[in-house]
Scaffold this motif. Structure first.
Motif, PDB file in Angstrom:
ATOM      1  N   HIS A  15      -3.271  -9.130 -11.610  1.00 51.13           N
ATOM      2  CA  HIS A  15      -4.022  -8.890 -10.372  1.00 51.13           C
ATOM      3  C   HIS A  15      -4.199 -10.222  -9.658  1.00 51.13           C
ATOM      4  O   HIS A  15      -4.791 -11.151 -10.212  1.00 51.13           O
ATOM      5  CB  HIS A  15      -5.402  -8.293 -10.659  1.00 51.13           C
TER       6      HIS A  15
ATOM      7  N   CYS B 198      -7.954 -11.630  -6.554  1.00 52.51           N
ATOM      8  CA  CYS B 198      -8.885 -10.813  -7.332  1.00 52.51           C
ATOM      9  C   CYS B 198      -9.995 -11.714  -7.856  1.00 52.51           C
ATOM     10  O   CYS B 198      -9.726 -12.620  -8.649  1.00 52.51           O
ATOM     11  CB  CYS B 198      -8.111 -10.151  -8.472  1.00 52.51           C
TER      12      CYS B 198
ATOM     13  N   ALA C  40     -14.968  -8.188  -7.876  1.00 54.48           N
ATOM     14  CA  ALA C  40     -15.808  -8.220  -6.682  1.00 54.48           C
ATOM     15  C   ALA C  40     -15.797  -6.900  -5.931  1.00 54.48           C
ATOM     16  O   ALA C  40     -16.778  -6.554  -5.251  1.00 54.48           O
ATOM     17  CB  ALA C  40     -15.360  -9.355  -5.764  1.00 54.48           C
ATOM     18  N   ASP C  41     -14.715  -6.125  -6.054  1.00 54.00           N
ATOM     19  CA  ASP C  41     -14.644  -4.838  -5.354  1.00 54.00           C
ATOM     20  C   ASP C  41     -15.298  -3.710  -6.147  1.00 54.00           C
ATOM     21  O   ASP C  41     -15.237  -2.541  -5.755  1.00 54.00           O
ATOM     22  CB  ASP C  41     -13.195  -4.475  -5.039  1.00 54.00           C
ATOM     23  N   GLY C  42     -15.921  -4.047  -7.278  1.00 55.64           N
ATOM     24  CA  GLY C  42     -16.610  -3.058  -8.088  1.00 55.64           C
ATOM     25  C   GLY C  42     -15.782  -2.461  -9.195  1.00 55.64           C
ATOM     26  O   GLY C  42     -16.321  -1.761 -10.061  1.00 55.64           O
ATOM     27  N   TYR C  43     -14.462  -2.741  -9.214  1.00 55.69           N
ATOM     28  CA  TYR C  43     -13.598  -2.195 -10.262  1.00 55.69           C
ATOM     29  C   TYR C  43     -13.883  -2.911 -11.577  1.00 55.69           C
ATOM     30  O   TYR C  43     -14.020  -4.140 -11.614  1.00 55.69           O
ATOM     31  CB  TYR C  43     -12.135  -2.373  -9.859  1.00 55.69           C
TER      32      TYR C  43
END
Length: 420
Positions: free
Chosen positions: A201, A204, A222-225
């Protein structure tokens, strides 16, 4: 207790060991002080130990006779002594700081427990103990997340992958090894890791490490994944170990400031290797550290003309290893993903306006060669997959001599595999 030696070297890494050995060869008595319990070793090869290719003793360095295992806690410049954690004081005539660097521990939520320790399963990747701890924990089916896609992160991910875990590499930059490689070379490294089963990734950002019962369970982006994780490897770079120098009042900026004689702001104290800053640069690579050790040995042996004027760094990485438990593929087969994967970079790998660029790529074989020419001089290059020409190219670059006007000799350098 006080002992005396003409030269005392703090740090038993590559730079410190090289200096102590060279001084011994030149007839200068030296005492080497190292804090690790292991015999001195080549840190550059830790990934090979993690991959299972080398046993720890294989990467050991020939230790000089004068080696003391102790952790230095303070420098008394007025008394010319250093104090150790065990109460020992060591006197010096000349002191050399070869204290190296520490791993960068990123400011992530949940990275430390209430006792200010890393959770179980979270490892830095800097020392032999780090490496052995990882090797003990890794096994098929384990979910490993490597944070950082630079030279260290790529090495760690590759080494882990050949041991059988499910490996994810999280890189904040837009591509792998962005400081050393151009985009084409980065893509080949990306493809190599993907062929090994590594999930890569880029762009990321990791923001959180989540633990349960003191053991890591996941890494949140950071995107919640969230990435499930039984192991987390921190490969976010290093920073110079300057604590002793700062406490002693020496000039420190990014590293311990040294001049062309590798002297600090105290003329009786020198510094070299990862902890030293010369002419505004902290190199953080093995080759400059070894060159500095050789220069300083000559100086301390009485050669008043010896000077260190800087290093034009060559980054060379061989990603090798065996299949181990990762699969049944023959690791020696030429097209096996477990076979060697080599890369080298030197000088400026990105062209400026007006530069000439020569590139040769073979998508089938996964090889790539590129050189950058400016004002008829070779200013940099990158090679991936095959390094047969790296020796000749590096010599042409280091010599900084004008190249012939026609492309023939340059193409010969790019294609002549006997050049190393």
């Amino acid at each position: 207790m006080t002992s005396n030696a003409r030269v005392v070297v703090i740090g038993a890494g590559l730079a410190g060991v090289r200096l102590a050995r060279r001084l011994g060869e030149l007839g200068v008595p030296a005492l080497l002080v190292g804090e690790e319990e292991h015999p001195p070793y080549n840190r550059v090869l830790l990934a090979e130990v993690l991959a299972g290719r080398y046993a720890p003793e294989v990467i050991a360095l020939p230790a000089p006779d004068g080696l003391v295992r102790a952790r230095v806690t303070a420098i008394d410049r007025a008394a010319r002594t250093v104090s150790c954690a065990d109460g020992t004081r060591i006197g010096y005539g000349t002191l050399v700081l070869a204290t190296g660097s520490n791993p960068v521990l990123p400011p992530l939520r949940g990275l430390f427990t209430e006792d200010h320790e890393l959770p179980e399963g979270v490892h830095a990747f800097r020392t032999l103990d780090d490496c052995l701890g990882l090797a003990k924990a890794v096994r098929p089916g384990v979910r490993a997340v490597v944070i950082g896609g630079g030279l260290l992160g790529v090495s760690a991910a590759r080494a882990l992958a050949v041991r059988g875990p499910q490996v994810v590499l999280a890189q904040q930059a837009e591509r792998l090894m962005e400081r050393q490689l151009d985009p084409n070379a980065s893509r080949l490294v990306h493809r190599h890791l993907t062929d090994l089963g590594v999930e890569v990734h880029t762009e990321c950002r990791v923001r959180d490490v989540r633990s349960l019962g003191g053991a890591v369970r996941s890494v949140e982006l950071a995107d919640g994944y969230a990435l499930d994780a039984d192991l987390v490897v921190l490969a976010c770079g290093v920073h110079p170990r300057t604590g002793l120098a700062e406490a002693a009042g020496l000039a420190v900026r990014k590293g311990v400031v040294v001049d062309d004689e590798l002297r600090t702001s105290d003329p009786d104290i020198h510094a070299l290797g990862d902890c030293a800053q010369h002419d505004g640069t902290v190199y953080g690579l093995a080759a400059p550290a070894l060159e500095q050790a050789d220069v300083l040995a000559e100086l301390l042996a009485g050669d008043a003309t010896a000077r260190y004027t800087g290093t034009r760094s060559l980054t060379r990485l061989t990603l090798t290893g065996t299949a181990g438990t990762a699969g049944t593929a023959d690791p020696t087969a030429p097209d096996s993903p477990f076979g060697p994967f080599d890369l080298a970079a030197f000088g400026e790998t990105e062209a400026r306006p007006g530069d000439d660029v020569v590139q040769l790529a073979d998508a089938t074989r996964g090889t790539y060669r590129k050189v950058v020419v400016r004002d008829d001089r070779l200013v940099g290059g990158v090679l991936v997959g095959e390094l047969g020409t790296v020796g000749a190219l590096a010599r042409a670059w280091e010599g900084a001599e004008p190249l012939p006007l026609d492309d023939g000799p340059l193409l010969h350098l790019l294609t002549n595999d006997g050049g190393s």
